[in-house]
Write an enzyme that holds these catalytic residues in place. Structure first.
Site, PDB file in Angstrom:
ATOM      1  N   CYS A  22     -84.144  17.905-102.746  1.00 63.49           N
ATOM      2  CA  CYS A  22     -84.484  19.231-102.218  1.00 63.49           C
ATOM      3  C   CYS A  22     -84.980  20.155-103.336  1.00 63.49           C
ATOM      4  O   CYS A  22     -84.221  20.461-104.266  1.00 63.49           O
ATOM      5  CB  CYS A  22     -83.241  19.822-101.550  1.00 63.49           C
ATOM      6  SG  CYS A  22     -83.320  21.583-101.222  1.00 63.49           S
ATOM      7  N   CYS A  25     -82.837  23.256-103.768  1.00 62.55           N
ATOM      8  CA  CYS A  25     -81.565  22.954-104.426  1.00 62.55           C
ATOM      9  C   CYS A  25     -81.755  22.851-105.930  1.00 62.55           C
ATOM     10  O   CYS A  25     -80.943  23.363-106.702  1.00 62.55           O
ATOM     11  CB  CYS A  25     -80.992  21.645-103.889  1.00 62.55           C
ATOM     12  SG  CYS A  25     -80.646  21.678-102.125  1.00 62.55           S
TER      13      CYS A  25
END
Length: 97
Positions: A22, A25
Site C-alpha cells: 500500500c 501505508c
C-alpha cells in the site's frame, strides 16, 4: 500475543493496520515512527500487516489501509482510515491519555 491481549496491554494503545503493498501505508511509516518517538513509551504502538492478520482486521471492521485505532481500557475509542497528519494522530492519542 493475540490481538485482544494487545488492545488490553496498556491503558491507552494505538494500533495501525497496514499493507506492505500500500503506497499510503508506506507514506505513513515515517509518520508513525515519529509518533512512536514522541509518545516515548507512554502509549504502546502496534502495527499489524493486514495480509498476515486478516482475522483481527475483520473482527474490528478494517476495510482499508492504513487504519489507525485507539483503544482505552481495552475498548475502541477512535478509528481513522487513510493518511493522517502526524500532529493530528499524536493529539488524538494524547486526548485519551
Amino acid at each position: 500475543m493475540d490481538y485482544r491481549d494487545v488492545t488490553n496491554s496498556s491503558k491507552v494503545v494505538l494500533v495501525e493496520f497496514y499493507a506492505t503493498w500500500c503506497p499510503h501505508c508506506r507514506k505513513m511509516m515515517p509518520v508513525v515512527e515519529q509518533v512512536k518517538e514522541l509518545l516515548d513509551g507512554r502509549v504502546p504502538v502496534y502495527q499489524f500487516d493486514i495480509d498476515k492478520n486478516r482475522e483481527a482486521a475483520d473482527a474490528v471492521g478494517v476495510e482499508s489501509v492504513p487504519t489507525f485505532i485507539i483503544y482505552r481500557d481495552g475498548e475502541m475509542v477512535w478509528k481513522h482510515s487513510g493518511e493522517i497528519d502526524g500532529e493530528v494522530l499524536l493529539s488524538r492519542v494524547e486526548t485519551f491519555c
